[in-house]
Every structure is written in structure tokens, then in C-alpha cells.
Write a protein that holds these residues in place. Structure first.
Motif, PDB file in Angstrom:
ATOM      1  N   ARG A 169       0.843  -1.210   0.000  1.00 61.71           N
ATOM      2  CA  ARG A 169       0.000   0.000   0.000  1.00 61.71           C
ATOM      3  C   ARG A 169       0.867   1.244   0.000  1.00 61.71           C
ATOM      4  O   ARG A 169       1.996   1.222   0.487  1.00 61.71           O
ATOM      5  CB  ARG A 169      -0.799   0.054   1.308  1.00 61.71           C
ATOM      6  N   ILE A 170       0.292   2.343  -0.457  1.00 63.22           N
ATOM      7  CA  ILE A 170       1.035   3.602  -0.358  1.00 63.22           C
ATOM      8  C   ILE A 170       1.130   3.988   1.118  1.00 63.22           C
ATOM      9  O   ILE A 170       0.188   3.774   1.886  1.00 63.22           O
ATOM     10  CB  ILE A 170       0.356   4.724  -1.185  1.00 63.22           C
ATOM     11  N   ALA A 171       2.277   4.530   1.494  1.00 61.69           N
ATOM     12  CA  ALA A 171       2.456   4.919   2.895  1.00 61.69           C
ATOM     13  C   ALA A 171       2.786   6.402   3.027  1.00 61.69           C
ATOM     14  O   ALA A 171       2.729   6.962   4.116  1.00 61.69           O
ATOM     15  CB  ALA A 171       3.568   4.084   3.521  1.00 61.69           C
ATOM     16  N   GLY A 172       3.133   7.048   1.927  1.00 63.34           N
ATOM     17  CA  GLY A 172       3.477   8.467   1.995  1.00 63.34           C
ATOM     18  C   GLY A 172       4.513   8.810   0.947  1.00 63.34           C
ATOM     19  O   GLY A 172       4.655   8.105  -0.062  1.00 63.34           O
ATOM     20  N   THR A 173       5.226   9.897   1.201  1.00 60.26           N
ATOM     21  CA  THR A 173       6.248  10.329   0.243  1.00 60.26           C
ATOM     22  C   THR A 173       7.506  10.735   1.000  1.00 60.26           C
ATOM     23  O   THR A 173       7.436  11.172   2.151  1.00 60.26           O
ATOM     24  CB  THR A 173       5.793  11.574  -0.561  1.00 60.26           C
ATOM     25  N   ALA A 174       8.640  10.591   0.310  1.00 64.26           N
ATOM     26  CA  ALA A 174       9.864  11.231   0.802  1.00 64.26           C
ATOM     27  C   ALA A 174      10.016  12.477  -0.044  1.00 64.26           C
ATOM     28  O   ALA A 174       9.862  12.426  -1.268  1.00 64.26           O
ATOM     29  CB  ALA A 174      11.055  10.304   0.608  1.00 64.26           C
ATOM     30  N   CYS A 175      10.261  13.600   0.604  1.00 60.12           N
ATOM     31  CA  CYS A 175      10.337  14.820  -0.201  1.00 60.12           C
ATOM     32  C   CYS A 175      11.425  15.751   0.301  1.00 60.12           C
ATOM     33  O   CYS A 175      11.923  15.615   1.416  1.00 60.12           O
ATOM     34  CB  CYS A 175       8.984  15.501  -0.268  1.00 60.12           C
ATOM     35  N   GLU A 203     -13.167   8.087  -0.623  1.00 65.38           N
ATOM     36  CA  GLU A 203     -13.862   6.807  -0.419  1.00 65.38           C
ATOM     37  C   GLU A 203     -12.899   5.658  -0.142  1.00 65.38           C
ATOM     38  O   GLU A 203     -13.333   4.527   0.070  1.00 65.38           O
ATOM     39  CB  GLU A 203     -14.687   6.471  -1.678  1.00 65.38           C
ATOM     40  N   PHE A 204     -11.601   5.921  -0.158  1.00 69.39           N
ATOM     41  CA  PHE A 204     -10.628   4.830   0.045  1.00 69.39           C
ATOM     42  C   PHE A 204     -10.874   4.204   1.421  1.00 69.39           C
ATOM     43  O   PHE A 204     -10.911   4.914   2.432  1.00 69.39           O
ATOM     44  CB  PHE A 204      -9.199   5.380  -0.053  1.00 69.39           C
ATOM     45  N   PRO A 205     -11.067   2.875   1.456  1.00 66.32           N
ATOM     46  CA  PRO A 205     -11.541   2.268   2.705  1.00 66.32           C
ATOM     47  C   PRO A 205     -10.554   2.350   3.870  1.00 66.32           C
ATOM     48  O   PRO A 205     -10.968   2.539   5.012  1.00 66.32           O
ATOM     49  CB  PRO A 205     -11.815   0.806   2.317  1.00 66.32           C
ATOM     50  N   ALA A 206      -9.250   2.212   3.597  1.00 67.21           N
ATOM     51  CA  ALA A 206      -8.307   2.155   4.723  1.00 67.21           C
ATOM     52  C   ALA A 206      -7.940   3.562   5.166  1.00 67.21           C
ATOM     53  O   ALA A 206      -7.432   4.356   4.377  1.00 67.21           O
ATOM     54  CB  ALA A 206      -7.062   1.394   4.295  1.00 67.21           C
ATOM     55  N   LYS A 207      -8.222   3.876   6.430  1.00 61.71           N
ATOM     56  CA  LYS A 207      -7.905   5.216   6.934  1.00 61.71           C
ATOM     57  C   LYS A 207      -6.661   5.175   7.833  1.00 61.71           C
ATOM     58  O   LYS A 207      -6.154   6.209   8.247  1.00 61.71           O
ATOM     59  CB  LYS A 207      -9.083   5.783   7.753  1.00 61.71           C
ATOM     60  N   ASP A 208      -6.207   3.955   8.176  1.00 62.59           N
ATOM     61  CA  ASP A 208      -5.045   3.841   9.062  1.00 62.59           C
ATOM     62  C   ASP A 208      -3.762   4.132   8.285  1.00 62.59           C
ATOM     63  O   ASP A 208      -3.723   4.035   7.058  1.00 62.59           O
ATOM     64  CB  ASP A 208      -4.968   2.419   9.633  1.00 62.59           C
ATOM     65  N   LEU A 209      -2.723   4.484   9.014  1.00 56.85           N
ATOM     66  CA  LEU A 209      -1.438   4.752   8.358  1.00 56.85           C
ATOM     67  C   LEU A 209      -0.626   3.470   8.286  1.00 56.85           C
ATOM     68  O   LEU A 209      -0.366   2.855   9.324  1.00 56.85           O
ATOM     69  CB  LEU A 209      -0.641   5.766   9.175  1.00 56.85           C
ATOM     70  N   PRO A 210      -0.216   3.059   7.099  1.00 53.81           N
ATOM     71  CA  PRO A 210       0.658   1.885   7.037  1.00 53.81           C
ATOM     72  C   PRO A 210       1.998   2.208   7.704  1.00 53.81           C
ATOM     73  O   PRO A 210       2.381   3.381   7.800  1.00 53.81           O
ATOM     74  CB  PRO A 210       0.861   1.664   5.534  1.00 53.81           C
ATOM     75  N   GLY A 211       2.712   1.181   8.141  1.00 55.25           N
ATOM     76  CA  GLY A 211       4.040   1.413   8.714  1.00 55.25           C
ATOM     77  C   GLY A 211       4.958   2.028   7.668  1.00 55.25           C
ATOM     78  O   GLY A 211       4.773   1.816   6.466  1.00 55.25           O
ATOM     79  N   ARG A 249     -11.560   5.471 -12.142  1.00 62.36           N
ATOM     80  CA  ARG A 249     -11.724   6.223 -10.887  1.00 62.36           C
ATOM     81  C   ARG A 249     -10.388   6.820 -10.431  1.00 62.36           C
ATOM     82  O   ARG A 249     -10.203   7.158  -9.276  1.00 62.36           O
ATOM     83  CB  ARG A 249     -12.318   5.312  -9.813  1.00 62.36           C
ATOM     84  N   CYS A 250      -9.455   6.919 -11.372  1.00 63.77           N
ATOM     85  CA  CYS A 250      -8.137   7.527 -11.115  1.00 63.77           C
ATOM     86  C   CYS A 250      -7.279   6.737 -10.139  1.00 63.77           C
ATOM     87  O   CYS A 250      -6.361   7.284  -9.508  1.00 63.77           O
ATOM     88  CB  CYS A 250      -8.269   8.986 -10.651  1.00 63.77           C
ATOM     89  N   ARG A 251      -7.570   5.440  -9.981  1.00 63.05           N
ATOM     90  CA  ARG A 251      -6.751   4.590  -9.117  1.00 63.05           C
ATOM     91  C   ARG A 251      -5.595   4.012  -9.927  1.00 63.05           C
ATOM     92  O   ARG A 251      -5.788   3.605 -11.068  1.00 63.05           O
ATOM     93  CB  ARG A 251      -7.582   3.426  -8.555  1.00 63.05           C
ATOM     94  N   THR A 252      -4.422   3.957  -9.339  1.00 67.05           N
ATOM     95  CA  THR A 252      -3.305   3.258  -9.981  1.00 67.05           C
ATOM     96  C   THR A 252      -3.333   1.806  -9.501  1.00 67.05           C
ATOM     97  O   THR A 252      -4.218   1.416  -8.730  1.00 67.05           O
ATOM     98  CB  THR A 252      -1.950   3.880  -9.593  1.00 67.05           C
ATOM     99  N   ASN A 253      -2.335   1.032  -9.896  1.00 70.43           N
ATOM    100  CA  ASN A 253      -2.275  -0.364  -9.440  1.00 70.43           C
ATOM    101  C   ASN A 253      -1.752  -0.482  -8.007  1.00 70.43           C
ATOM    102  O   ASN A 253      -1.718  -1.573  -7.452  1.00 70.43           O
ATOM    103  CB  ASN A 253      -1.401  -1.194 -10.393  1.00 70.43           C
ATOM    104  N   ILE A 254      -1.319   0.636  -7.398  1.00 72.32           N
ATOM    105  CA  ILE A 254      -0.857   0.587  -5.997  1.00 72.32           C
ATOM    106  C   ILE A 254      -1.993   1.108  -5.114  1.00 72.32           C
ATOM    107  O   ILE A 254      -2.382   2.284  -5.237  1.00 72.32           O
ATOM    108  CB  ILE A 254       0.403   1.460  -5.796  1.00 72.32           C
ATOM    109  N   PRO A 255      -2.552   0.275  -4.239  1.00 66.64           N
ATOM    110  CA  PRO A 255      -3.663   0.747  -3.408  1.00 66.64           C
ATOM    111  C   PRO A 255      -3.283   2.013  -2.635  1.00 66.64           C
ATOM    112  O   PRO A 255      -2.210   2.078  -2.030  1.00 66.64           O
ATOM    113  CB  PRO A 255      -3.921  -0.435  -2.460  1.00 66.64           C
ATOM    114  N   GLY A 256      -4.157   3.009  -2.705  1.00 57.19           N
ATOM    115  CA  GLY A 256      -3.906   4.273  -2.003  1.00 57.19           C
ATOM    116  C   GLY A 256      -3.197   5.310  -2.855  1.00 57.19           C
ATOM    117  O   GLY A 256      -3.159   6.482  -2.502  1.00 57.19           O
TER     118      GLY A 256
END
Ligand SMILES: Cc1cc2nc3c(=O)[nH]c(=O)nc-3n(C[C@H](O)[C@H](O)[C@H](O)COP(=O)(O)OP(=O)(O)OC[C@H]3O[C@@H](n4cnc5c(N)ncnc54)[C@H](O)[C@@H]3O)c2cc1C
Length: 522
Positions: free
Chosen positions: A168-174, A400-408, A355-362
Motif C-alpha cells: 500500500r502507499i504509505a506516503g512520500t519522501a520529499c 472513499e478509500f476504505p483504509a484510513k489507518d497509516l501503514p508502517g 476512478r483515477c486509481r493506480t495499481n498501488i492501493p492508495g
């Protein structure tokens, strides 16, 4: 490199151009809490002159069906129909959102919208402003209003890696100039980072569209699609020097302008006897190429735009163009303007569904960062529209993305900076892309580009930015090499015909660091 974990958000938007800002507005309207928007600038957004939309009270009987059929026709059969139809239904809603947030469009004296007819459109449907560029207006209004709503903007900040954890996507390094690398975390991330611009030496793009982003998607495992289709704007100023890179709006042809070769002939009439108005950009580009081949080019290597017979009021209705060229020393009311093609926008990018989703959830993508909407060529005025409507649609999907928790947080991919290496290698990368992945390509040149860019990528290992630019160029070259035909904006001189077996999109994926390709039938 020192890395700090800054903050967690409900949504991260990488890019504050049209797609990113509209997505942020829509997320705010949907009640999203903490939204971070990060970007090094505003991309192509402030330069947008025309914005296609299907309005409910269209005087010319426009409809979402007609708009979608224009888009699919412009795309030479390669647009993703499901995506085009999903987005095509939303243009009116997008205009309504913009107006709710304070954007206003030019209107006629009777109160109706002032609409222009841009290249490739069956009827007038381009909204505009006559006092300034509509894009600049949208950016300044939305940015101001979003800040009032508490959206956090990270300026001068570029995403350098997408972070993926447990699939799943977890964020970005920027990276913000002068600061250590930081991580931002969120369960949903929107890639709204625009096109490939400065991978090409000569282009109309501003500097913040630096060309590294295809590599970021690829490295994270996102599928990429239609990369070979780079749009070359046909009527960009080749002179005077201070106006080089300024597009002469193709809408001028709709106003009655002509294109002339050095013999003074209206050469577009050879391929479009009904007149210049509404001519698709690829047709204009091809016609210019034929004139140049025939030795009918101008001293600066282009053709002439003749606007001398247009009413002064018409010219003044495009002040950003008319004034800029005039301030550079040439009044188009009295003189011919030398124009020709330059890299201008990209129809390829991260592959998205309807629906503008890529193949990586989130992970979602919108605007020029995404591929599949325009197929092999886009209509004029439609990059902005598709950026806007896909931004809107992505926001709906993110909310509408179902998972609201933050992945590690995963291990941060390797990052390093080496400015002297960058200064040494970047010009070679740009030169290679410009020379061999230009509007006209051939197999030998593309193979040379592939080999050179692979080598430059290896040499750039100590500077992540340069390495990513080389990889992005390499991905463009791979896709262009695989498409052994000529279609839309992709012109293979060794395969000059369109071929039925290539009525497909080419998808590129990362298979253990190697490029894996699939053909998707359209
Ligand atoms: C001179 C010019 C004139 C144009 N005129 C028109 C027109 O009249 N009509 C039309 O339809 N289209 C036009 N276009 C194309 C149009 O501007 C773009 O296609 C449109 O802005 C795309 O919207 P976007 O939100 O996807 O990307 P952009 O508006 O380009 O925004 C991209 C955003 O991503 C940011 N970014 C870049 N790299 C990163 C990174 N690594 N991390 C985070 N953020 C990043 C940028 O700073 C920017 O904020 C024009 C383009 C140019 C250059």
C-alpha cells in the motif's frame, strides 16, 4: 543523508497545478481533515489560456457524448474509452466547483459564457478570460481559498520517492531546498506532478516540471502507459528571442489566422481544404513538417503565423501572447511571426482506471501525471480540462478509500545529491532525449538513446535526481521504440504508416528493476 519524519496527514497531494488544487478543493468539500499539498511551483497551470467544458446551455448543442467522441477521435483510437466517458461526464461539475471557489470566466454582454473553438473541437467549448490567462486566475484563487480552509502547502518542495509499505502507499519522501529529506505519511497520495517537460531541452514548460517523475512511479512499482505520446505544440514562437517558447494559441486559427510557408502559401489548405479553423494539432505539426522537408521553412526553421488581418480587438483578447510578443519587439498586427513545434505536454503517465486509481492501493493519479485519457494525441484546451476533472474524480476516490489507518513506514529508498555530477550529466540527458526522442523518431536513434540513457543512469548513481531523469528518458525511449508505427504525436520515420496491430496502449512495469512491457488492446 539526514531524514526526518515530519507529519502524518489524511491525504497528500504531490503537485499544486490544476489537478492538485482541484483535488484539494474537492477533498475539503468532502470533509477531509489534514491535507498536505507539496510542490516546487505551479507547473503549466498558470499558463493555461483555454479550458474546454461542456456547458448545460451550450449554444452550439454541445454534449458530453460529442465531447467524448471528439476526444476519442483526436486520440487516434487509443484513448481509454471507459476513462474518457467517466471524465467527459464531469466537465460541467468541474466548472461548477471552480465557480463555487471564486473562479470566474469571461462572459458575453448577454451573460452567456464566452466560448472559443480550439483545435480538434467540433464546436466552441473553450472557456477563457480576456484580461488574463485563465490558468493564472484559477491558481491564485484556489491557493488563497485553500489556505483559508487550513490546507497545508509545502512550497519549493519536491516528492523524490513514493513510499510503499505492505503493498500500500504509505506516503512520500520529499525535499525542500536547503533542508534534509523528510517523510510525509498518509493512507492516500495523489500524484499530480504534471508532465515530462524539461527532459526536453527546448520546451514550453516551466522549470519545475523537471522530468524525474516517471522514474518515481516506476521505482515504486506503478504501471505506466502511453509514454511515447509527447505532445508538440505546433505554433510556438521561434522568435523574437525574448518570446521564444511562448505558444501562439491555436485558437488564433479559429479567429481567422493563417499559417504561411516561406512562399506565402496557406499550406494547411492542402490537407484541410475547409480552412485552418479547428485543425487538430497533429495535422498542423505534420503539415509544418512537410513544408520544412520541402525547403519552405523560415530563417529560424519554422513557418509564419499571419495574424495581420485579424481585428486589433481579437489580438488584444489574448493579452498574454500579444503583449509578450509585442514587448519582445514584434507587433503581429503588422509583421509575420515565426512559429514551429516544441514539446508541450505529455499524454502518457501513471496508468489509472476510470476512478483515477493506480495499481498501488492508495496511490491515485490525475492530470498530466496520468496516462490513458488522450490516447495518441490530445485536443487543444483539453489538458487543463482533463487535469481538472481527473483531479475532481481522484478526490472522490481518495475520500472513499476504505483504509484510513497509516501503514508502517518502509525503509526510505536510497537518496543522494551531487551537484557537480548533475551539472555534468543533465545536459547530456536532455540532449539525448531532444535528439532521439523528438517528434520524429526512428529505431536506430531510439536504440542509441536507450543505450546512452542507460549509461548516463549508471554514471548518475550518486545523484538521485539525475539518475531519475535518465531513467525517465529511458522509459520514454523504450515505449517509443516498442511502437513500430506512426500514430498521433508519435512519428516513426522508419514506420511511417499507422498499423492495425498497434491499436493498443503500451504498458511499462518494473520487473525487478527491468522494464516489462504489455500491449493493451483498445
Ligand atoms: C506555456 C503553456 C501553455 C499551456 N496552455 C494550455 C491551454 O491553454 N490549455 C490546456 O488545456 N493546456 C495548456 N497547457 C498544458 C497544461 O498547462 C497542463 O497540461 C496542465 O497544467 C496539467 O495540469 P497538472 O495539474 O496535471 O500539471 P501542472 O499544472 O503542470 O502542475 C504540476 C504540479 O506538480 C508540481 N511538481 C513537479 N514535480 C514535482 C515533484 N517531484 N513533486 C511534487 N510536485 C511536483 C509542479 O510544481 C506543479 O505544481 C499549457 C502548458 C504550457 C507549458
Amino acid at each position: 543523508m539526514n531524514t526526518k519524519d515530519t507529519a502524518a496527514f489524511d491525504a497528500i497531494i504531490a503537485g499544486s497545478g490544476i489537478a492538485g488544487l482541484i483535488a484539494a478543493c474537492s477533498l475539503v468539500e468532502r470533509g477531509a481533515g489534514r491535507i498536505a499539498v507539496l510542490s516546487p511551483g505551479y507547473g503549466g497551470a498558470p499558463y493555461i489560456a483555454a479550458f474546454n467544458a461542456v456547458l448545460p446551455d451550450s449554444p452550439s448543442g454541445d454534449s458530453p457524448e460529442l465531447y467524448c467522441s471528439d476526444m476519442l477521435a483526436a486520440g487516434y483510437g487509443l484513448g481509454n474509452r471507459e476513462l474518457v466517458e467517466a471524465l467527459g461526464a464531469l466537465t460541467g461539475e468541474c466548472v461548477a466547483l471552480l465557480e463555487r471557489w471564486g473562479v470566474s470566466f469571461a462572459r458575453l454582454e448577454d451573460g452567456r459564457y464566452r466560448l472559443r473553438r480550439a483545435s480538434g473541437s467540433s464546436c466552441p467549448r473553450s472557456l477563457c478570460r480576456t484580461d488574463m490567462l485563465i490558468g493564472g486566475h484559477i491558481v491564485s484563487v484556489l491557493r488563497r481559498e485553500l489556505e483559508k480552509k487550513g490546507v497545508l502547502f509545502f512550497d519549493n518542495t519536491s516528492c523524490v520517492h513514493l513510499l510503499v509499505s505492505g503493498g500500500r502507499i504509505a506516503g512520500t519522501a520529499c525535499l525542500t531546498a536547503g533542508e534534509p529529506l523528510k517523510t510525509l505519511r498518509a493512507p492516500v497520495v495523489l500524484a499530480a506532478w504534471g508532465g515530462v517537460g524539461n527532459l526536453y531541452g527546448k520546451s514550453t514548460y516551466p522549470a519545475d516540471i523537471d522530468g524525474r517523475t516517471l522514474a518515481m512511479g516506476f521505482e515504486a512499482g506503478a504501471s505506466l502507459i502511453d509514454l511515447e505520446f509527447v505532445e508538440f505544440e505546433p505554433m510556438v514562437c521561434y522568435g523574437p528571442p525574448d518570446a521564444v517558447g511562448e505558444p501562439c494559441p491555436t485558437a488564433m486559427l479559429g479567429e481567422g489566422a493563417y499559417l504561411l510557408n516561406s512562399r506565402g502559401e496557406r499550406f494547411l489548405l492542402k490537407v484541410r481544404p475547409q480552412g485552418e479553423a479547428g485543425a487538430p494539432k497533429s495535422l498542423i505539426n505534420n503539415a509544418i513538417r512537410e513544408e520544412l522537408k520541402a525547403g519552405n521553412g523560415t530563417p529560424l526553421g519554422g513557418v509564419y503565423a499571419d495574424l495581420r488581418h485579424l481585428d486589433q480587438k481579437v489580438l488584444e483578447a489574448y493579452p498574454w501572447f500579444y503583449e509578450r510578443v509585442k514587448n519582445a519587439g514584434l507587433d503581429v498586427k503588422h509583421s509575420l511571426l515565426e512559429v514551429g513545434p516544441m514539446a508541450h505536454s505529455h499524454s502518457g503517465g501513471l496508468e489509472i482506471d476510470s476512478r483515477c486509481r493506480t495499481n498501488i492501493p492508495g496511490l491515485f493519479a490525475a492530470g498530466e501525471a496520468a496516462g490513458g485519457m488522450h490516447g495518441a494525441c490530445r485536443m487543444a484546451g483539453n489538458a487543463a480540462t482533463q487535469a481538472a476533472v481527473s483531479g475532481l474524480m481522484a478526490a472522490v476516490s481518495m475520500a472513499e478509500f476504505p483504509a484510513k489507518d497509516l501503514p508502517g513506514l518502509p525503509e526510505i529508498p536510497r537518496f543522494s545529491e551531487n551537484q557537480s555530477l548533475r551539472a555534468a550529466l543533465l545536459p547530456h540527458i536532455r540532449e539525448t532525449v531532444s535528439n532521439y526522442v523528438e517528434r520524429e523518431r526512428d529505431g536506430n536513434g531510439l536504440k542509441k538513446a536507450r543505450a546512452a540513457l542507460a549509461e548516463l543512469r549508471t554514471r548518475a548513481a550518486d545523484d538521485t535526481f539525475t539518475e531519475q531523469c535518465a531513467l525517465s528518458g529511458l522509459l520514454l525511449a523504450e515505449a517509443a521504440l516498442a511502437r513500430e508505427e506512426t500514430r498521433g504525436t508519435h512519428n516513426r520515420t522508419d514506420f511511417p504508416e499507422q498499423r492495425e496491430e498497434f491499436t493498443c496502449s503500451i504498458r511499462l512495469k518494473n520487473a525487478d528493476g527491468k522494464v516489462f512491457m504489455e500491449h493493451i488492446r483498445r
